[in-house]
Design a protein around this motif. Structure first.
Motif: not given
Length: 142
Positions: A30-38
């Motif tokens: 599982v990967a979680v990114v912020d609204a900028g894709g980071h």
């Protein structure tokens, strides 16, 4: 909440992985990114194959960058392969346009990040991702 905090990202990861264990799925990542894709958080279950970071991150990153979840990306790729190919080139090959990628929204409908889950069938990846996102009090758009 107008962004995914580290605490929320940890909840998403933990609940998605726990859902997979309870449902007897194959080992998930599982990967979680912020609204900028980071990248905010990533975990790979014991026994998950190598290479799963790139798949999970690509699902999450692509969802945020295109503003549509993995299922909609797959459908768009089937209808307009040239668009997804061009977008993937624009984003340095970081799109994985298949189910298991989510746009994550807050209660107001604002995009706050993305989640990518990989390791089992597309349907199971979707179920685990949604369980994690909902547990964090956010809205999943797959």
């Amino acid at each position: 909440m107008n962004k995914i905090t580290l605490d929320a990202a940890r909840i998403i990861v933990r609940e998605a992985l726990d859902h997979g264990v309870k449902a007897r799925m194959k080992p998930l990542s599982v990967a979680v990114v912020d609204a900028g894709g980071h990248l905010i958080a990533f975990e790979r279950s014991d026994g998950a194959p190598v290479g799963r970071f790139e798949l999970a991150f690509g699902k999450a990153h692509g969802s945020v960058m295109l503003g549509i979840g993995g299922t909609a990306q797959r459908d768009r790729a089937e209808a307009q392969a040239y668009f997804i190919a061009a977008a993937n080139a624009a984003y340095s090959g970081k799109l994985v346009p298949v189910p298991g990628g989510f746009v994550v929204r807050n209660a107001a409908g604002d995009v706050v990040g993305g989640v990518g889950v990989t390791g089992d069938t597309s349907e199971n990846d979707m179920a685990a991702g949604e369980a994690g996102i909902v547990a964090a009090g956010l809205v999943a758009e797959g």
